[in-house]
Scaffold this motif. Sequence first.
Motif, PDB file in Angstrom:
ATOM      1  N   HIS A  20     -68.032   4.256 -73.381  1.00  0.00           N
ATOM      2  CA  HIS A  20     -68.992   3.587 -74.465  1.00  0.00           C
ATOM      3  C   HIS A  20     -69.914   2.594 -73.915  1.00  0.00           C
ATOM      4  O   HIS A  20     -69.469   1.542 -73.355  1.00  0.00           O
ATOM      5  CB  HIS A  20     -67.863   3.022 -75.563  1.00  0.00           C
ATOM      6  N   ARG A  21     -71.193   2.608 -74.113  1.00  0.00           N
ATOM      7  CA  ARG A  21     -72.132   1.884 -73.362  1.00  0.00           C
ATOM      8  C   ARG A  21     -71.922   1.581 -72.090  1.00  0.00           C
ATOM      9  O   ARG A  21     -71.896   0.629 -71.582  1.00  0.00           O
ATOM     10  CB  ARG A  21     -72.091   0.661 -74.399  1.00  0.00           C
ATOM     11  N   GLU A  22     -71.843   2.746 -71.320  1.00  0.00           N
ATOM     12  CA  GLU A  22     -71.696   2.725 -69.712  1.00  0.00           C
ATOM     13  C   GLU A  22     -70.326   2.058 -69.312  1.00  0.00           C
ATOM     14  O   GLU A  22     -70.324   1.479 -68.312  1.00  0.00           O
ATOM     15  CB  GLU A  22     -72.673   2.347 -69.149  1.00  0.00           C
ATOM     16  N   GLU A  23     -69.521   1.859 -70.198  1.00  0.00           N
ATOM     17  CA  GLU A  23     -68.254   1.372 -70.037  1.00  0.00           C
ATOM     18  C   GLU A  23     -67.053   2.168 -70.232  1.00  0.00           C
ATOM     19  O   GLU A  23     -66.880   3.010 -71.395  1.00  0.00           O
ATOM     20  CB  GLU A  23     -67.867   0.085 -70.837  1.00  0.00           C
ATOM     21  N   VAL A  24     -66.020   2.294 -69.148  1.00  0.00           N
ATOM     22  CA  VAL A  24     -64.916   3.106 -69.426  1.00  0.00           C
ATOM     23  C   VAL A  24     -63.867   2.187 -70.179  1.00  0.00           C
ATOM     24  O   VAL A  24     -63.702   0.945 -69.847  1.00  0.00           O
ATOM     25  CB  VAL A  24     -64.248   3.638 -67.974  1.00  0.00           C
ATOM     26  N   LEU A  25     -63.252   2.974 -71.396  1.00  0.00           N
ATOM     27  CA  LEU A  25     -62.286   2.400 -71.982  1.00  0.00           C
ATOM     28  C   LEU A  25     -61.188   3.342 -72.409  1.00  0.00           C
ATOM     29  O   LEU A  25     -61.298   4.316 -72.287  1.00  0.00           O
ATOM     30  CB  LEU A  25     -62.651   2.108 -73.627  1.00  0.00           C
ATOM     31  N   PRO A  26     -59.754   2.644 -72.251  1.00  0.00           N
ATOM     32  CA  PRO A  26     -58.792   3.322 -72.686  1.00  0.00           C
ATOM     33  C   PRO A  26     -58.709   3.646 -74.224  1.00  0.00           C
ATOM     34  O   PRO A  26     -58.602   2.982 -75.078  1.00  0.00           O
ATOM     35  CB  PRO A  26     -57.456   2.599 -72.202  1.00  0.00           C
ATOM     36  N   GLN A  27     -58.165   4.899 -74.402  1.00  0.00           N
ATOM     37  CA  GLN A  27     -58.052   5.525 -75.738  1.00  0.00           C
ATOM     38  C   GLN A  27     -56.614   5.930 -75.950  1.00  0.00           C
ATOM     39  O   GLN A  27     -56.350   7.086 -75.124  1.00  0.00           O
ATOM     40  CB  GLN A  27     -59.016   6.489 -76.434  1.00  0.00           C
ATOM     41  N   CYS A  28     -55.909   5.569 -76.840  1.00  0.00           N
ATOM     42  CA  CYS A  28     -54.464   6.131 -77.044  1.00  0.00           C
ATOM     43  C   CYS A  28     -54.798   7.444 -77.807  1.00  0.00           C
ATOM     44  O   CYS A  28     -55.415   7.631 -78.874  1.00  0.00           O
ATOM     45  CB  CYS A  28     -53.798   5.235 -78.244  1.00  0.00           C
ATOM     46  N   VAL A  29     -53.881   8.715 -77.335  1.00  0.00           N
ATOM     47  CA  VAL A  29     -54.016   9.889 -77.710  1.00  0.00           C
ATOM     48  C   VAL A  29     -52.935  10.194 -79.163  1.00  0.00           C
ATOM     49  O   VAL A  29     -53.190  11.145 -79.788  1.00  0.00           O
ATOM     50  CB  VAL A  29     -53.710  11.000 -76.673  1.00  0.00           C
ATOM     51  N   VAL A  30     -52.371   9.204 -79.478  1.00  0.00           N
ATOM     52  CA  VAL A  30     -51.581   9.054 -80.652  1.00  0.00           C
ATOM     53  C   VAL A  30     -52.026   8.432 -81.922  1.00  0.00           C
ATOM     54  O   VAL A  30     -52.346   9.216 -82.871  1.00  0.00           O
ATOM     55  CB  VAL A  30     -50.099   8.138 -80.405  1.00  0.00           C
ATOM     56  N   CYS A  31     -52.699   7.365 -82.040  1.00  0.00           N
ATOM     57  CA  CYS A  31     -53.268   6.680 -83.086  1.00  0.00           C
ATOM     58  C   CYS A  31     -55.172   6.640 -83.006  1.00  0.00           C
ATOM     59  O   CYS A  31     -55.555   6.197 -83.744  1.00  0.00           O
ATOM     60  CB  CYS A  31     -52.761   5.261 -83.257  1.00  0.00           C
ATOM     61  N   MET A  32     -55.496   7.123 -81.829  1.00  0.00           N
ATOM     62  CA  MET A  32     -56.768   7.286 -81.585  1.00  0.00           C
ATOM     63  C   MET A  32     -57.448   5.958 -81.149  1.00  0.00           C
ATOM     64  O   MET A  32     -58.825   5.759 -81.422  1.00  0.00           O
ATOM     65  CB  MET A  32     -57.553   7.978 -82.457  1.00  0.00           C
ATOM     66  N   LYS A  33     -56.782   4.918 -81.130  1.00  0.00           N
ATOM     67  CA  LYS A  33     -57.287   3.409 -81.053  1.00  0.00           C
ATOM     68  C   LYS A  33     -57.909   3.195 -79.760  1.00  0.00           C
ATOM     69  O   LYS A  33     -57.185   3.761 -78.812  1.00  0.00           O
ATOM     70  CB  LYS A  33     -56.268   2.392 -81.366  1.00  0.00           C
ATOM     71  N   THR A  34     -59.068   2.845 -79.650  1.00  0.00           N
ATOM     72  CA  THR A  34     -59.644   2.193 -78.305  1.00  0.00           C
ATOM     73  C   THR A  34     -59.525   0.793 -78.014  1.00  0.00           C
ATOM     74  O   THR A  34     -60.009   0.000 -78.671  1.00  0.00           O
ATOM     75  CB  THR A  34     -61.159   2.688 -78.385  1.00  0.00           C
ATOM     76  N   LEU A  35     -58.968   0.617 -76.821  1.00  0.00           N
ATOM     77  CA  LEU A  35     -58.878  -0.727 -76.431  1.00  0.00           C
ATOM     78  C   LEU A  35     -59.921  -1.135 -75.520  1.00  0.00           C
ATOM     79  O   LEU A  35     -60.668  -0.369 -74.984  1.00  0.00           O
ATOM     80  CB  LEU A  35     -57.538  -0.955 -75.745  1.00  0.00           C
ATOM     81  N   SER A  36     -59.798  -2.490 -74.933  1.00  0.00           N
ATOM     82  CA  SER A  36     -60.907  -2.843 -74.189  1.00  0.00           C
ATOM     83  C   SER A  36     -60.872  -2.701 -72.706  1.00  0.00           C
ATOM     84  O   SER A  36     -59.657  -2.230 -72.312  1.00  0.00           O
ATOM     85  CB  SER A  36     -60.974  -4.516 -74.627  1.00  0.00           C
ATOM     86  N   ASN A  37     -61.621  -2.822 -72.107  1.00  0.00           N
ATOM     87  CA  ASN A  37     -61.697  -2.499 -70.665  1.00  0.00           C
ATOM     88  C   ASN A  37     -60.674  -3.519 -69.887  1.00  0.00           C
ATOM     89  O   ASN A  37     -59.987  -3.006 -69.140  1.00  0.00           O
ATOM     90  CB  ASN A  37     -62.810  -2.618 -69.947  1.00  0.00           C
ATOM     91  N   ALA A  38     -60.611  -4.755 -70.487  1.00  0.00           N
ATOM     92  CA  ALA A  38     -59.403  -5.644 -69.768  1.00  0.00           C
ATOM     93  C   ALA A  38     -58.279  -5.292 -70.128  1.00  0.00           C
ATOM     94  O   ALA A  38     -57.112  -5.689 -69.348  1.00  0.00           O
ATOM     95  CB  ALA A  38     -59.729  -7.122 -70.509  1.00  0.00           C
ATOM     96  N   SER A  39     -57.960  -4.356 -70.868  1.00  0.00           N
ATOM     97  CA  SER A  39     -56.690  -3.837 -71.320  1.00  0.00           C
ATOM     98  C   SER A  39     -56.173  -2.606 -70.610  1.00  0.00           C
ATOM     99  O   SER A  39     -55.066  -2.054 -70.837  1.00  0.00           O
ATOM    100  CB  SER A  39     -56.451  -3.474 -72.972  1.00  0.00           C
ATOM    101  N   MET A  40     -56.860  -1.958 -69.612  1.00  0.00           N
ATOM    102  CA  MET A  40     -56.488  -1.131 -68.585  1.00  0.00           C
ATOM    103  C   MET A  40     -55.665  -1.564 -67.496  1.00  0.00           C
ATOM    104  O   MET A  40     -55.903  -1.379 -66.607  1.00  0.00           O
ATOM    105  CB  MET A  40     -57.834  -0.439 -68.308  1.00  0.00           C
ATOM    106  N   LYS A  41     -54.469  -1.871 -68.032  1.00  0.00           N
ATOM    107  CA  LYS A  41     -53.540  -2.373 -67.091  1.00  0.00           C
ATOM    108  C   LYS A  41     -52.163  -1.571 -67.395  1.00  0.00           C
ATOM    109  O   LYS A  41     -51.809  -1.477 -69.082  1.00  0.00           O
ATOM    110  CB  LYS A  41     -53.284  -3.901 -67.115  1.00  0.00           C
ATOM    111  N   PRO A  42     -51.350  -1.599 -66.800  1.00  0.00           N
ATOM    112  CA  PRO A  42     -50.215  -0.380 -66.934  1.00  0.00           C
ATOM    113  C   PRO A  42     -49.182  -1.295 -67.886  1.00  0.00           C
ATOM    114  O   PRO A  42     -48.572  -0.600 -68.943  1.00  0.00           O
ATOM    115  CB  PRO A  42     -49.429  -0.170 -65.623  1.00  0.00           C
ATOM    116  N   SER A  43     -48.975  -2.615 -67.740  1.00  0.00           N
ATOM    117  CA  SER A  43     -48.281  -3.362 -68.525  1.00  0.00           C
ATOM    118  C   SER A  43     -48.992  -3.512 -70.154  1.00  0.00           C
ATOM    119  O   SER A  43     -48.111  -3.404 -71.007  1.00  0.00           O
ATOM    120  CB  SER A  43     -48.226  -4.794 -68.166  1.00  0.00           C
ATOM    121  N   LEU A  44     -50.393  -3.519 -70.125  1.00  0.00           N
ATOM    122  CA  LEU A  44     -50.546  -3.783 -71.563  1.00  0.00           C
ATOM    123  C   LEU A  44     -50.868  -2.311 -72.323  1.00  0.00           C
ATOM    124  O   LEU A  44     -50.490  -2.054 -73.370  1.00  0.00           O
ATOM    125  CB  LEU A  44     -52.149  -4.093 -71.407  1.00  0.00           C
TER     126      LEU A  44
END
Length: 369
Positions: A20-44
């Motif tokens: 999204h806008r040349e930025e890689v974001l994590p998306q949940c495959v269950v609820c389809m919710k997209t988190l911020s790039n800063a949330s791309m940590k295993p713990s989060l």
Amino acid sequence: MSKRKYNPEYLKYGFISIEHREEVLPQCVVCMKTLSNASMKPSLLQRHLGTNHADKKNKDQSYFQRLAENVKRQRLDKTGLFHQKGAEIVKASYEVALLVAKSMKAHTIAESLIMPAAKILVRRVMGEESVAKLESVSLSNNTVKRRIEEMSIDITDQVIAGVRASKFGFAIQVDESTDVTNCCQLLVYIRFTQNNAVKTELLLSQEMCSTTKGKDVFNVLDNFFKLNELDWGKLIGCTTDGAPSMLGRKSGFQAHVKAMSPNVTGVHCFIHRFALSAKVLPPKLLSCLNRIIKMVNFVKTSALNSRLFKLICEDLGSDHTCLVYHTEVRWLSRGNVTKRLFQLRNEILVFLRRRITIFENIWRTRNLS
């Protein structure tokens, strides 16, 4: 700041990548919710899975792989534009359904009038290419009906959630009345506090199919309370009309309510008090009202008189073309009948003079013959 990159191992937490806008974001495959790039940590990512999808935190990676494949087929590309466009299409369908519900029109008006009108406007203003985009918006009769029902359920859930969270309890106002089609309607309004403000909302609207005794009304409301987990103990006030089925000390509705909540305060609705006091009119006002009713009945009970009166109102450029009937059940009817008659007083005089002239001519003709 450096941007985090997606790791394929994040799939075991239920996340895939989306651009999204040349930025890689994590998306949940269950609820389809997209988190911020800063949330791309295993713990989060693991926290999101455990908090929002606790029943799936013990699933293996193959389960999330199947969900990921379904998500990728839905959005068609890695940017997720297909999913975003689909969400906007569904949102537009809900907004049109809301307009149909507010206007109290038939559900078919969306497909038979709104959609063709929208296509004409888009074709004339934006061109033929933009018209094709409207084809994906579903506005059929069943779809509009389903959208309205879903919005109604959502509003009910919000009201019930606000009542449950009310700190100072809640009060209800109950009214049972029969409409012109002999259909008995039970209406229950509720007042509660939310965000330091007092709110009044419609809690229940249900048809009474059989008798309307105090016990019957209480059973309907009690079943609603049990179904939605509302506590009778938090009820602090109950307002009803003056009918014996509502105010009876032994079998009235308020008697059953006080048996469930002894501290509740029963109040007689002041509107019904006003209605009862207005039934007893002084002789002068009563004679005036009777004359008004006779004039209205003279015009309304005859189809010919109604048509002629309508033509007179149209010729004189009146705001209204008909009178209002008086009914004993609706206490506001007297005021409405008198107000409408006063607004059309000149038209009434013209109509009565013409009709009297016609009757006089008929009477003279008969006497001469």
